[in-house]
Design a protein around this motif. Structure first.
Motif, PDB file in Angstrom:
ATOM      1  N   ASP A 122      29.847  -1.856  57.847  1.00 36.96           N
ATOM      2  CA  ASP A 122      30.086  -3.116  58.535  1.00 36.96           C
ATOM      3  C   ASP A 122      31.590  -3.261  58.738  1.00 36.96           C
ATOM      4  O   ASP A 122      32.389  -2.721  57.960  1.00 36.96           O
ATOM      5  CB  ASP A 122      29.546  -4.292  57.721  1.00 36.96           C
ATOM      6  CG  ASP A 122      29.335  -5.536  58.574  1.00 36.96           C
ATOM      7  OD1 ASP A 122      28.185  -5.735  59.026  1.00 36.96           O
ATOM      8  OD2 ASP A 122      30.299  -6.280  58.797  1.00 36.96           O
ATOM      9  N   LEU A 123      31.980  -3.993  59.765  1.00 38.01           N
ATOM     10  CA  LEU A 123      33.397  -4.139  60.085  1.00 38.01           C
ATOM     11  C   LEU A 123      34.050  -5.306  59.363  1.00 38.01           C
ATOM     12  O   LEU A 123      35.270  -5.354  59.233  1.00 38.01           O
ATOM     13  CB  LEU A 123      33.556  -4.304  61.605  1.00 38.01           C
ATOM     14  CG  LEU A 123      34.971  -4.280  62.177  1.00 38.01           C
ATOM     15  CD1 LEU A 123      35.760  -3.061  61.701  1.00 38.01           C
ATOM     16  CD2 LEU A 123      34.920  -4.315  63.698  1.00 38.01           C
ATOM     17  N   ASP A 178      26.548   2.936  48.653  1.00 43.36           N
ATOM     18  CA  ASP A 178      27.938   2.921  49.111  1.00 43.36           C
ATOM     19  C   ASP A 178      28.057   1.958  50.289  1.00 43.36           C
ATOM     20  O   ASP A 178      27.098   1.767  51.038  1.00 43.36           O
ATOM     21  CB  ASP A 178      28.363   4.329  49.533  1.00 43.36           C
ATOM     22  CG  ASP A 178      29.847   4.424  49.831  1.00 43.36           C
ATOM     23  OD1 ASP A 178      30.615   3.594  49.316  1.00 43.36           O
ATOM     24  OD2 ASP A 178      30.251   5.344  50.577  1.00 43.36           O
ATOM     25  N   VAL A 179      29.221   1.356  50.451  1.00 45.29           N
ATOM     26  CA  VAL A 179      29.484   0.449  51.563  1.00 45.29           C
ATOM     27  C   VAL A 179      30.814   0.817  52.197  1.00 45.29           C
ATOM     28  O   VAL A 179      31.814   0.977  51.492  1.00 45.29           O
ATOM     29  CB  VAL A 179      29.501  -1.031  51.114  1.00 45.29           C
ATOM     30  CG1 VAL A 179      29.801  -1.940  52.303  1.00 45.29           C
ATOM     31  CG2 VAL A 179      28.169  -1.416  50.482  1.00 45.29           C
ATOM     32  N   ILE A 180      30.815   0.963  53.524  1.00 51.62           N
ATOM     33  CA  ILE A 180      32.005   1.368  54.271  1.00 51.62           C
ATOM     34  C   ILE A 180      32.398   0.243  55.218  1.00 51.62           C
ATOM     35  O   ILE A 180      31.549  -0.318  55.909  1.00 51.62           O
ATOM     36  CB  ILE A 180      31.732   2.647  55.096  1.00 51.62           C
ATOM     37  CG1 ILE A 180      31.267   3.784  54.190  1.00 51.62           C
ATOM     38  CG2 ILE A 180      32.967   3.069  55.879  1.00 51.62           C
ATOM     39  CD1 ILE A 180      30.742   4.990  54.966  1.00 51.62           C
ATOM     40  N   ALA A 228      25.880  -1.991  60.491  1.00 53.76           N
ATOM     41  CA  ALA A 228      26.122  -3.437  60.498  1.00 53.76           C
ATOM     42  C   ALA A 228      25.302  -4.086  59.388  1.00 53.76           C
ATOM     43  O   ALA A 228      24.452  -4.946  59.625  1.00 53.76           O
ATOM     44  CB  ALA A 228      25.843  -4.066  61.848  1.00 53.76           C
ATOM     45  N   CYS A 229      25.585  -3.690  58.164  1.00 57.33           N
ATOM     46  CA  CYS A 229      24.796  -4.120  57.000  1.00 57.33           C
ATOM     47  C   CYS A 229      25.083  -5.548  56.585  1.00 57.33           C
ATOM     48  O   CYS A 229      24.363  -6.103  55.744  1.00 57.33           O
ATOM     49  CB  CYS A 229      25.038  -3.179  55.826  1.00 57.33           C
ATOM     50  SG  CYS A 229      26.718  -3.257  55.136  1.00 57.33           S
ATOM     51  N   GLY A 230      26.132  -6.162  57.140  1.00 58.23           N
ATOM     52  CA  GLY A 230      26.454  -7.528  56.761  1.00 58.23           C
ATOM     53  C   GLY A 230      26.732  -7.653  55.279  1.00 58.23           C
ATOM     54  O   GLY A 230      27.404  -6.814  54.675  1.00 58.23           O
ATOM     55  N   ASN A 231      26.185  -8.684  54.662  1.00 62.10           N
ATOM     56  CA  ASN A 231      26.435  -8.920  53.236  1.00 62.10           C
ATOM     57  C   ASN A 231      25.481  -8.146  52.330  1.00 62.10           C
ATOM     58  O   ASN A 231      25.439  -8.391  51.123  1.00 62.10           O
ATOM     59  CB  ASN A 231      26.385 -10.414  52.921  1.00 62.10           C
ATOM     60  CG  ASN A 231      25.026 -11.036  53.211  1.00 62.10           C
ATOM     61  OD1 ASN A 231      24.013 -10.342  53.303  1.00 62.10           O
ATOM     62  ND2 ASN A 231      24.991 -12.353  53.366  1.00 62.10           N
ATOM     63  N   THR A 238      31.545  -6.904  53.772  1.00 59.10           N
ATOM     64  CA  THR A 238      31.421  -5.646  53.029  1.00 59.10           C
ATOM     65  C   THR A 238      31.717  -5.862  51.545  1.00 59.10           C
ATOM     66  O   THR A 238      31.084  -5.252  50.675  1.00 59.10           O
ATOM     67  CB  THR A 238      32.357  -4.569  53.596  1.00 59.10           C
ATOM     68  OG1 THR A 238      33.691  -5.094  53.738  1.00 59.10           O
ATOM     69  CG2 THR A 238      31.878  -4.072  54.933  1.00 59.10           C
ATOM     70  N   GLU A 239      32.662  -6.745  51.246  1.00 56.48           N
ATOM     71  CA  GLU A 239      32.935  -7.061  49.841  1.00 56.48           C
ATOM     72  C   GLU A 239      31.711  -7.696  49.188  1.00 56.48           C
ATOM     73  O   GLU A 239      31.344  -7.363  48.050  1.00 56.48           O
ATOM     74  CB  GLU A 239      34.141  -7.998  49.738  1.00 56.48           C
ATOM     75  CG  GLU A 239      34.533  -8.326  48.311  1.00 56.48           C
ATOM     76  CD  GLU A 239      35.749  -9.225  48.235  1.00 56.48           C
ATOM     77  OE1 GLU A 239      36.003  -9.788  47.145  1.00 56.48           O
ATOM     78  OE2 GLU A 239      36.448  -9.386  49.258  1.00 56.48           O
ATOM     79  N   ALA A 240      31.066  -8.605  49.915  1.00 56.43           N
ATOM     80  CA  ALA A 240      29.851  -9.234  49.395  1.00 56.43           C
ATOM     81  C   ALA A 240      28.736  -8.207  49.220  1.00 56.43           C
ATOM     82  O   ALA A 240      27.971  -8.262  48.246  1.00 56.43           O
ATOM     83  CB  ALA A 240      29.403 -10.350  50.332  1.00 56.43           C
ATOM     84  N   ALA A 241      28.630  -7.263  50.153  1.00 58.81           N
ATOM     85  CA  ALA A 241      27.602  -6.229  50.053  1.00 58.81           C
ATOM     86  C   ALA A 241      27.842  -5.333  48.845  1.00 58.81           C
ATOM     87  O   ALA A 241      26.895  -4.963  48.131  1.00 58.81           O
ATOM     88  CB  ALA A 241      27.585  -5.395  51.334  1.00 58.81           C
TER      89      ALA A 241
END
Length: 365
Positions: A227-228, A247-249, A204-207, A233-236
């Motif tokens: 993050d869902l 990496d961001v999923i 749940a990494c948020g932004n 996730t785009e911001a992250a």
């Protein structure tokens, strides 16, 4: 020489106190302005809050507030992480823009709060025609809500941009300092290790704000955020783009598309109080699964009842004043028992103002 070290330490403490004091004043002023625009809480027409645990002890709240910064400074002087340097002129235009957007959104948030309406997002989906309706079956029902009464729930770019300011304003500029208590546990875990050979998962990494702080300290650490939210996730991804190994999923925490025993560490920041009771053990099971034997899980979330008894009344009010549908249950949730049942062994725990940070080890099999 000793006097030079003393002088440097004294100057550092003064600089830190000035910076954090100014930062707290900035966000406190924003929250006060938001409350003024909303004409205060518990006003005529709003359902009255009747506390069962008494009114919060404001002296204890102030004590916990100052203890947070004393511990943060002690961690800095112990070399666990560098001193934050967020008060820069280059960041002023962005801060002013975020503050304006926060204030402009107050009216809509307040209307939902007064109506106790956290379901506006679900009605928008049912109205049809947008991205969410076409993809709503990808998201569990509990996620399709306006948490904190925020506009767009977790599903707009504007929400992802506003989130940091909203949280800092709510907690009077202490949110990053509270998160750094989790950063300290990462630092202890990495001591004596080659960061290039270590991997960390932010559930749940948020932004991406916390992972950005992690990578500023350990720029070669292999990190993955999960993050869902499509917007968050785009911001992250944009935030972490300068680190090629990041990496961001976009996926659910209770069904991670991650291989077994693939991470040395996992961290979760303010996730579990927003999960339904039935989902929490599923997420814990997934975190246990993806950690390597001996891996470390760092959990940072809200205080619970009896962590700071004089503040129990404040915790009790929170789901009344803000849309937190699962927070009341979380306050009495047996966190230690749930982690132990999932297979973890507790290593340590600390309180950081209104946050509790605990570190758990996955037992060797």
């Amino acid at each position: 020489m000793e006097w030079r070290r003393i002088a440097a330490r004294t100057a550092g403490r003064a600089r830190y106190a000035a910076g954090q004091g100014l930062r707290s004043a900035w966000y406190t002023a924003q929250m006060q302005a938001a409350r003024a625009r909303a004409e205060g809480f518990n006003r005529p027409g709003e359902p009255a809050f009747q506390p069962s645990r008494g009114r919060p002890d404001m002296a204890e709240l102030r004590r916990a507030y100052f203890e947070l910064f004393l511990q943060d400074r002690a961690n800095i002087e112990a070399g666990l992480y560098p001193e934050p340097r967020e008060l820069r002129l280059a960041g002023l235009p962005g801060a002013l823009k975020a503050a304006r957007a926060f204030q402009q959104d107050v009216k809509a948030v307040d209307e939902r709060r007064l109506a106790r309406d956290g379901k506006a997002l679900q009605r928008d989906i049912q109205a049809g025609g947008d991205f969410l309706q076409r993809n709503a079956n990808r998201y569990p029902d509990y996620y399709l809500q306006n948490f904190h009464y925020q506009t767009g729930g977790w599903f707009t770019d504007e929400s992802a941009e506003l989130y940091d300011t909203q949280v800092e304003a709510l907690f009077s500029g202490t949110a990053d300092a509270m998160r750094r208590a989790a950063l300290a546990e990462i630092s202890r875990a990495l001591q004596g290790r080659d960061q290039r050979r270590q991997s960390l998962l932010d559930v749940a990494c948020g932004n991406g704000r916390f992972l950005e702080k992690v990578l500023e300290v350990w720029p070669r650490l292999n990190v993955t955020g999960l993050d869902l939210s499509p917007s968050y996730t785009e911001a992250a991804r944009a935030r972490l783009a300068r680190w090629r190994q990041a990496d961001v999923i976009q996926e659910m925490a209770e069904a991670m598309p991650v291989e077994n025993e693939s991470f040395d560490m996992a961290v979760s920041i303010y996730l579990f109080h927003e999960l339904p009771p039935r989902v929490r053990p599923l997420v814990l099971s997934e975190i246990f699964r993806v950690l390597k034997p001996g891996g470390l899980f760092i959990l940072a979330d809200s205080l619970q009842f009896s962590d700071r008894p004089p503040l129990d009344g404040l915790l009790e009010y929170f789901p009344h004043g803000f849309h937190e549908p699962y927070y009341k249950d979380y306050l009495a949730w047996d966190l230690d028992g749930a982690l132990t049942q999932a297979g973890f062994v507790k290593e340590c725990g600390t309180l950081a103002f209104l946050t509790k940070v605990t570190a758990w080890r996955k037992t060797h099999l």
